[in-house]
Scaffold this motif. Structure first.
Motif, PDB file in Angstrom:
ATOM      1  N   ALA A  20     -15.268   2.884   2.874  1.00 40.80           N
ATOM      2  CA  ALA A  20     -14.478   1.717   2.453  1.00 40.80           C
ATOM      3  C   ALA A  20     -13.003   2.077   2.308  1.00 40.80           C
ATOM      4  N   ARG A  24      -9.939   0.429   4.505  1.00 37.10           N
ATOM      5  CA  ARG A  24      -8.802  -0.191   3.801  1.00 37.10           C
ATOM      6  C   ARG A  24      -7.486   0.467   4.218  1.00 37.10           C
ATOM      7  N   SER A  27      -6.273  -1.073   7.448  1.00 41.85           N
ATOM      8  CA  SER A  27      -6.007  -2.507   7.459  1.00 41.85           C
ATOM      9  C   SER A  27      -4.500  -2.773   7.549  1.00 41.85           C
ATOM     10  N   LEU A  68      -3.959   2.081  -1.995  1.00 45.81           N
ATOM     11  CA  LEU A  68      -4.870   1.128  -1.350  1.00 45.81           C
ATOM     12  C   LEU A  68      -5.106  -0.102  -2.228  1.00 45.81           C
ATOM     13  N   ALA A  70      -6.430  -0.411  -5.133  1.00 45.53           N
ATOM     14  CA  ALA A  70      -7.737  -0.476  -5.788  1.00 45.53           C
ATOM     15  C   ALA A  70      -7.724   0.091  -7.196  1.00 45.53           C
ATOM     16  N   LEU A 121     -12.777  -1.234  -3.915  1.00 42.84           N
ATOM     17  CA  LEU A 121     -12.379  -1.132  -2.515  1.00 42.84           C
ATOM     18  C   LEU A 121     -12.928  -2.302  -1.706  1.00 42.84           C
ATOM     19  N   TRP A 122     -14.176  -2.696  -1.968  1.00 35.61           N
ATOM     20  CA  TRP A 122     -14.766  -3.812  -1.223  1.00 35.61           C
ATOM     21  C   TRP A 122     -14.030  -5.115  -1.471  1.00 35.61           C
ATOM     22  N   GLU A 124     -10.928  -5.429  -1.917  1.00 40.93           N
ATOM     23  CA  GLU A 124      -9.760  -5.372  -1.040  1.00 40.93           C
ATOM     24  C   GLU A 124     -10.153  -5.641   0.411  1.00 40.93           C
ATOM     25  N   LEU A 125     -11.282  -5.093   0.844  1.00 39.70           N
ATOM     26  CA  LEU A 125     -11.732  -5.316   2.216  1.00 39.70           C
ATOM     27  C   LEU A 125     -12.061  -6.788   2.460  1.00 39.70           C
ATOM     28  N   ALA A 128      -9.116  -8.808   3.392  1.00 34.78           N
ATOM     29  CA  ALA A 128      -8.382  -8.410   4.602  1.00 34.78           C
ATOM     30  C   ALA A 128      -8.864  -9.214   5.815  1.00 34.78           C
TER      31      ALA A 128
END
Length: 409
Positions: A20, A24, A27, A68, A70, A121-122, A124-125, A128
């Motif tokens: 992850a 990120r 991205s 990132l 996070a 982190l997810w 943030e993903l 995106a």
């Protein structure tokens, strides 16, 4: 592009912490990215519940997670700073103590639940636009094509990509299907993980006692509890796991020399078999391995996820450099740049931890006495201690940009 035949510039297999973080990091750089992960991250949990799986994040990992976007979310979900580290030998009698104040830092790192890192982190993903999260999903097969890799998912979908990144753990299917061999060995040990309540305050200190059957670590949590990682030979681990809660708590307290008073088991126990494992190569044309897919390490220094984050940061930097110089991100020149940057450092850390494990697993004289003397001497040599702390804090040279301090030191 049909739903049954999807093309991406980059596919990451494995959406745990390292996979992850890598997705990120890429991205916003012009890639169409897919991330394949079998399980959704845990979204919520009861107040006061601590997961059995925690990581001791270095300052370098913290800086990367900050960049990132996070880290603030991780702090909300729960992160426990530790400001000191105390290590001692059950047989040789030596000890060493590290204090963040000695290097002018507020802490030595943070203890964070793995699920909190992954969820931050997810989130943030999910925000995106250039990342497609394919979850739950898993690959069943893959083959090399003229333009890269063709992946077949278990649900029948086919994916195409010039660049495939395996972040799918120490039993990596990507590594296996790519025909990349590993070297290493089983330790004949299991790491028992659990949470405990302590009679006395943990002092925001990470504690570790080296026992002949394996190291015992207590990691401080913000609410006063500790997370334990007790690495023990298989026979000893079987004994410990078979004990009831009261007997286990008494054995734990005794093995820890009652440094924090009585220790009381608080919740379930789990055990993970330990091994040293290293991929003989990290890269092939159009393919790279990161994190545990590339290397598995003994947990006695808590370096596993930190090494994985550095892999992710270094591979992201290699792809960025390739694009800026007009080279193919999937080409061997690019990927070997990553491999050269990480393989030697990872190998050195793997064998250093293996050496510590074997050194402290011996209880015969004169080795035990010499070992204790070495700890005592190191504890008094402040420049040497500073080198150890700089490494733990991520203040050394050669870090990838995502993990470097903002200002030179």
């Amino acid at each position: 592009m049909s739903e049954m035949d999807l093309d991406f510039d980059l596919i990451v297999v494995g959406g745990g912490m390292v996979g992850a973080a890598f997705a990120r990091a890429l991205s916003g750089q012009g890639y169409a990215i897919a991330l394949i992960e079998p399980r959704e991250p845990q979204r919520q949990w009861p107040a006061g519940e601590i997961d059995l799986r925690v990581s001791a994040l270095s300052r370098a990992s913290q800086r990367m997670l900050q960049r990132l976007d996070a880290w603030d979310r991780i702090l909300v979900l729960g992160a426990s700073p530790y400001r000191q580290m105390h290590v001692w030998d059950a047989v040789g009698g030596g000890q060493i103590h590290f204090d963040s104040l000695d290097v002018g830092e507020s802490d030595l790192g943070h203890i964070v639940e793995n699920r909190a890192i992954q969820l931050a982190l997810w989130e943030e993903l999910e925000a995106a636009e250039d990342i497609r999260l394919m979850c739950p999903a898993a690959i069943s097969d893959m083959e090399r094509t003229r333009d890269g890799w063709s992946l077949l998912l278990t649900d029948g979908r086919a994916l195409q990509t010039p660049l495939l990144v395996g972040a799918d753990g120490r039993d990596s299917l990507v590594r296996e299907l790519a025909g990349i061999a590993t070297e290493g060995w089983e330790y004949g040990q299991k790491a028992i993980v659990a949470n405990v309540r302590t009679e006395r305050w943990h002092q925001e200190t990470a504690w570790q006692r080296f026992l002949p059957t394996g190291p015992l670590a207590l990691l401080p949590l913000a609410d006063g509890r500790c997370s334990i990682v007790w690495s023990a030979d298989d026979a000893r681990a079987a004994q410990l796991l078979a004990m009831d809660e009261d007997a286990f708590s008494a054995e734990l307290t005794d093995s820890f020399e009652s440094r924090l008073g009585r220790l009381a088991l608080d919740g379930p126990r789990a055990a993970v078999p330990l091994r040293l494992q290293h991929a003989k190569q990290y890269v092939q044309p159009g393919l790279a391995l990161i994190g545990d897919a590339a290397h598995a390490i003994h947990p006695l220094a808590g370096q596993g996820v930190n090494l994985g984050f550095l892999d992710a940061a270094e591979l992201a930097e290699a792809l960025t450099l390739a694009r800026s110089s007009g080279r193919s991100p999937a080409g061997l020149w690019t990927l070997r740049h990553y491999e050269r940057a990480r393989r030697g450092d990872n190998l050195a850390m793997l064998y250093a931890m293996d050496g510590f494990k074997r050194l402290f697993g011996q209880d015969r004289e004169p080795l035990a006495g010499l070992r204790g003397l070495g700890l005592r001497i190191t504890d008094r040599l402040l420049p040497l201690k500073r080198l150890f702390m700089d490494r733990a804090l991520g203040l050394g040279d050669g870090l990838p940009p995502l993990a470097r301090p903002s200002t030179g030191r």
